[in-house]
Design an enzyme around this catalytic site. Sequence first.
Site, PDB file in Angstrom:
ATOM      1  N   SER A 145       0.852  -1.191   0.000  1.00 11.94           N
ATOM      2  CA  SER A 145       0.000   0.000   0.000  1.00 11.94           C
ATOM      3  C   SER A 145       0.885   1.237   0.000  1.00 11.94           C
ATOM      4  O   SER A 145       2.032   1.195   0.474  1.00 11.94           O
ATOM      5  CB  SER A 145      -0.884   0.014   1.252  1.00 11.94           C
ATOM      6  OG  SER A 145      -1.518   1.267   1.425  1.00 11.94           O
ATOM      7  N   TYR A 158      -1.484  -0.842  10.437  1.00 12.69           N
ATOM      8  CA  TYR A 158      -1.574  -1.127   9.004  1.00 12.69           C
ATOM      9  C   TYR A 158      -0.380  -0.541   8.257  1.00 12.69           C
ATOM     10  O   TYR A 158       0.272  -1.228   7.471  1.00 12.69           O
ATOM     11  CB  TYR A 158      -2.876  -0.556   8.446  1.00 12.69           C
ATOM     12  CG  TYR A 158      -3.049  -0.799   6.966  1.00 12.69           C
ATOM     13  CD1 TYR A 158      -3.385  -2.055   6.485  1.00 12.69           C
ATOM     14  CD2 TYR A 158      -2.855   0.231   6.048  1.00 12.69           C
ATOM     15  CE1 TYR A 158      -3.531  -2.286   5.128  1.00 12.69           C
ATOM     16  CE2 TYR A 158      -3.009   0.014   4.690  1.00 12.69           C
ATOM     17  CZ  TYR A 158      -3.340  -1.249   4.237  1.00 12.69           C
ATOM     18  OH  TYR A 158      -3.482  -1.468   2.886  1.00 12.69           O
TER      19      TYR A 158
END
Length: 268
Positions: A145, A158
């Site tokens: 990501s 995350y």
Amino acid sequence: MSSEQRGNGRRAWVTGASVGIGAAFARRLARDGYDLALVARQARPLERLAAELEAAHGIHARAVAADLTDAAALREVEHAVAHDPHLALLVNNAGFGTIGAFATLDVDREENEIRLNVVALTRLARAALPGLLRRRQGGIINVSSMAGFQAAPFNATYGATKAFVNSFTESLHEELRGSGVRVMALCPGFTRTEFQERAGIDASGIPSLAWMSAEAVVEAALQRYRRGDVVCVPGFGNWTMSGLAAALPRALVRRIMGAAAGRVLQHR
């Protein structure tokens, strides 16, 4: 003709395959003639997708229902990956995110986030590589990501897991130089999937131009993978933002990211 007889001997394993980017990878790879092993927690959506892709493309698609945060289930999938003589591509896509002040979040869920985003990805890569190296072909796409490029306040676990994925992938890329085996990190930005809803993110204030479809992300990923790139940031806007973040002082980027996340939390 049985589905096994239809198989062509070149298989891709895709984790988190039932929805979003994982399902888009499955559909695109089936069009490219790959047989598939599709992994996710729920059997029924996987079985429907496998049947759809077999009927549409004449490939063999296998549904593998497994919770990769469970150690025993992960070991079973590892064993299958490691002993698959037809493995040509592993797409490590399974993952999830959480949002909120870290001190308020459920620590067990944070641990499961690390187990899925980091531990499962690492163990499956380790399971896949010996066979790929023996055959001197094929590779791994680790779905990361843009959150892995800088600190991610209020999305701390995350972002940290994706920073691991980026560093791990770049390291493997260098280790595998000249081996015939490729490894690439895919770092998408905002993608139209169920991810934001599952993470509890209100995405209504994000401009439409910031979004990409899962299909566009996958198309860019496979083009860059075939080219031998180590990192793919799909979309010109995402590529520009990642370059800007790298050029700015880290303290400033932290403040910007924290302020943006704080506004999202206010609208939850």
